[in-house]
Design an enzyme around this catalytic site. Sequence first.
Site, PDB file in Angstrom:
ATOM      1  N   GLU A   7      34.346  34.315  40.871  1.00 58.73           N
ATOM      2  CA  GLU A   7      32.887  34.467  40.836  1.00 58.73           C
ATOM      3  C   GLU A   7      32.441  34.313  39.377  1.00 58.73           C
ATOM      4  OE1 GLU A   7      31.089  37.766  43.197  1.00 58.73           O
ATOM      5  OE2 GLU A   7      33.178  38.356  43.435  1.00 58.73           O
ATOM      6  N   ARG A  31      47.759  42.914  43.488  1.00 59.78           N
ATOM      7  CA  ARG A  31      47.078  42.719  42.206  1.00 59.78           C
ATOM      8  C   ARG A  31      48.007  43.085  41.049  1.00 59.78           C
ATOM      9  NH1 ARG A  31      41.132  43.324  42.043  1.00 59.78           N
ATOM     10  NH2 ARG A  31      41.465  44.179  39.982  1.00 59.78           N
ATOM     11  N   LYS A  45      34.264  44.661  35.636  1.00 61.80           N
ATOM     12  CA  LYS A  45      33.137  44.064  34.907  1.00 61.80           C
ATOM     13  C   LYS A  45      32.104  45.130  34.559  1.00 61.80           C
ATOM     14  CE  LYS A  45      34.018  39.926  37.570  1.00 61.80           C
ATOM     15  NZ  LYS A  45      33.701  39.231  38.805  1.00 61.80           N
TER      16      LYS A  45
END
Length: 630
Positions: free
Chosen positions: A126, A341, A351
Amino acid sequence: MGLLMGEARAVLKWADGKMIKNEVDMQVLHLLGPKLEADLEKKPKVAKARLEETDRRTAKDVMENGETADQTLSLMEQLRGEALKFHKPGENYKTPGYVVTPHTMNLLKQHLEITGGQVRTRFPPEPNGILHIGHAKAINFNFGYAKANNGICFLRFDDTNPEKEEAKFFSAICDMVAWLGYTPYKVTYASDYFDQLYAWAVELIRRGLAYVCHQQVEELKGHNTLPSPWRDRPTEESLLLFEAMRKGKFSEGEATLRMKLVMEDGKMDPVAYRVKYIPHHRTGDKWCIYPTYDYTHCLCDSIEHITHSLCTKEFQARRSSYFWLCNALDIYCPVQWEYGRLNLHYAVVSKRKILQLVATGAVRDWDDPRLFTLTALRRRGFPPEAINSFCARVGVTVAQTTMEPHLLEACVRDVLNDTAPRAMAVLESLRVIITNFPAAKSLDIQVPNFPADETKGFHQVPFAPIVFIERTDFKEEPEPGFKRLAWGQPVGLRHTGYVIELQHVVKGPSGSVESLEVTCRRADAGEKPKAFIHWVSQPLMCEVRLYERLFQHKNPEDPTEVPGGFLSDLNLASLRVVEAALVDCSVALAKPFDKFQFERLGYFSVDPDSHQGKLVFNRTVTLKEDPGKV
């Protein structure tokens, strides 16, 4: 492994078993290297021991030789673990859980005709933030798996949320993919397919598989929500209302398009489209409705004929909607594979939380060298080969992996040891005057760029009657074991062939040592000194930034470990700036991101803040610790 674990548990009865296992696994990995495909193949019992020994020796050779992602056979290409279970292109139906419909085999046949049986992957970020170390694993896995199988990998921007997307993130992501050494087959955008996605949404409504809903966002949250009162509204009514959504006749939040399915996590009827009156960076004001990730992702994979849709474990709950949506529209259905992950201790990569760190002034920006974003790691001086090597050593597993930063730093040292030329710098300087300097003017000293391999060349530094040494390399009253300059204890100056001996200590009014007067002799003209120290003469003044961990605890986001929240866990000593450090003149023409080993100090990289007349260096990592060195 069982014997090792048994011994460790016996000695560390009080320790957490899972943590012991993780540490044992990592220690064995460092000793033996990663498993190769041959390790995982079933072997005849008679030959087993001999084959395993060969495989381990090969793996160890690869680790020691430092093969990286840009070489012919990289560690990432020696895929193991979960990747070995992957289906061959066109054999999607052999994957456990894959849903087969009456159209599947024909669609797979068409898919093979289009791709020619080629492996196709994609990296779909993204564009609303900067990539971090976890993304490096995703990049390596997606691009590496395609490369290992002579396939292709798309870089596809999931640009379906215009309110959070910025142009700087698009360019930064492209830069980081290229920096890691990968070239996408094609750069695409979810917005490339907005017309097709809209047409498929209309088709879903026609098939009775989607409807326009007017529930508020708060009503849709959670996993045990009540069925929408509009779930069974007539198809024609939903078609008209969806067209009205597209034409801007509803306010934001007033209407959504929802799909009729229940996901693995119990979430019912996920949203496919929502109203947003925000111009899109590529399509402008053409659309006021935008598709969601749940709707867009699998359809874009289908359009690009992706063979292996590789994503992290948190997307496992969306696998059913992935298969359901492709099959509901009777289009080619790729296979979604999930892997764990990659996280690091002492780090925050969210973020939202990085924005908080920037807003509070704890860090300068997304590329602050104390962060673990890829732009920050580049600025700090981490070579891309080291990051790729680290990702390869961690490997691809289903379980989430949380690693210690020092393991990444070890990979950095492995690369820089062979690639960063040596120079000399002094952080806290002490002036030394050689009273019997052996020449009328300064001497030119040839210093090897890589002392272990002089075939890599030399650089020249001046040696004059005045030199500067580290203040910590001199003590008037040394403690036992101190081997550097002191009364009655001479010391060698690296690369000069000279030894200096203390004659006089010059002190200021406050009693602090201001300079030293010494005499020198040839190193071969007497007893060998106990130590050789680095020095500079006629140096350049520069700024040096010394970095430590940004957080004090391993898991700054864990409320049980840090009850006050991650902002309360900041290490106030995470940055020390030496504004008047001295460095030898061999680095005078260095450019941003050039890397050096400052002898006895560590590895350093030129920061982009450098300007003519003032170089700025970031400490990348220290040298390997030597407990016996005083």
